[in-house]
Design an enzyme around this catalytic site. Sequence first.
Site, PDB file in Angstrom:
ATOM      1  CG  ASP A  32      -1.934  -1.135   1.200  1.00 42.12           C
ATOM      2  OD1 ASP A  32      -1.907  -1.943   0.262  1.00 42.12           O
ATOM      3  OD2 ASP A  32      -2.722  -1.243   2.168  1.00 42.12           O
ATOM      4  CE  LYS A 137      -3.395  -4.390   1.295  1.00 39.10           C
ATOM      5  NZ  LYS A 137      -4.166  -3.603   2.249  1.00 39.10           N
ATOM      6  CB  CYS A 170      -2.198  -2.609   5.370  1.00 40.48           C
ATOM      7  SG  CYS A 170      -3.890  -1.958   5.215  1.00 40.48           S
TER       8      CYS A 170
HETATM    9  C1  C5J Z   1      -3.057   0.712   5.553  1.00 43.19           C
HETATM   10  C2  C5J Z   1      -4.826   1.906   6.644  1.00 43.19           C
HETATM   11  N1  C5J Z   1      -2.535   0.487   4.339  1.00 43.19           N
HETATM   12  N2  C5J Z   1      -4.057   2.288   7.656  1.00 43.19           N
HETATM   13  N3  C5J Z   1      -4.307   1.253   5.585  1.00 43.19           N
HETATM   14  O1  C5J Z   1      -2.430   0.468   6.553  1.00 43.19           O
HETATM   15  O2  C5J Z   1      -6.013   2.154   6.659  1.00 43.19           O
END
Ligand code: C5J
Length: 232
Positions: A32, A137, A170
């Site tokens: 991400d 995802k 994540c």
């Molecule tokens: C991730 C989030 N990628 N913190 N998303 O950690 O909402």
Amino acid sequence: MTPLSRPTLLEIAAQPYPLALDPARTALLLIDMQRDFLEPGGFGAMLGNDVSLLRSAIAPCQRLLDVARKAGMLVIHTREGHRPDLSDAPPAKLTRGPGPMRIGDAGPMGRILIRGEPGHAIVPELMPLPDEPVLDKPGKGAFYQTDLSLLLANRGIASLIVAGVTTEVCVHTSVREANDRGFECLVVSDAVASYFPQFHRAALDMITAQGGIFGWVADATTLCAELARIDA
Ligand code: C5J
């Protein structure tokens, strides 16, 4: 250091103890690294977060990408996000958070966490190569409702090097999922990051506690020096 020829096990100086990695059976998983989380003016910044805390992970991720590509390793990128009609987002996720800053609402870089919007894209510094899988995802974990298991099985992958954001959300969810599926996970301490330094530290500590209950942790410099020895 002396270059290595395959097959060779690398011994990584990690916490809580050294990890033997077979580079031919190891993939780099970048979680991400999206503009909305990392760029000033994105969704993360709009929520009042200091994105410089996340941006510190970009340079270590670049170094990891560079050595992993040169070593011929499988590199997989993920993006968190949803279909424009939100049909893959559960109501419990859609109603979370203060409006009008929820998933699908208009953000500074397009609709928040919607596929195809500018903020959903991976930051230009870490642009995937055309042959590198990019997994979209809908959840926090990289295995949930994606074909990650299939991609890894088809390449005979047993170990994952994990980097990206955020450490406690994540990255952690994905590491827990991977650990339960039998993968060895090495989390790269300075190539993961959080808006909350105390959560970042605690999340890394949780991985290595109790003899490495979820995996191992090493820094990018240590890991890159070992990976750079591989003669692809
Ligand atoms: C991730 C989030 N990628 N913190 N998303 O950690 O909402």
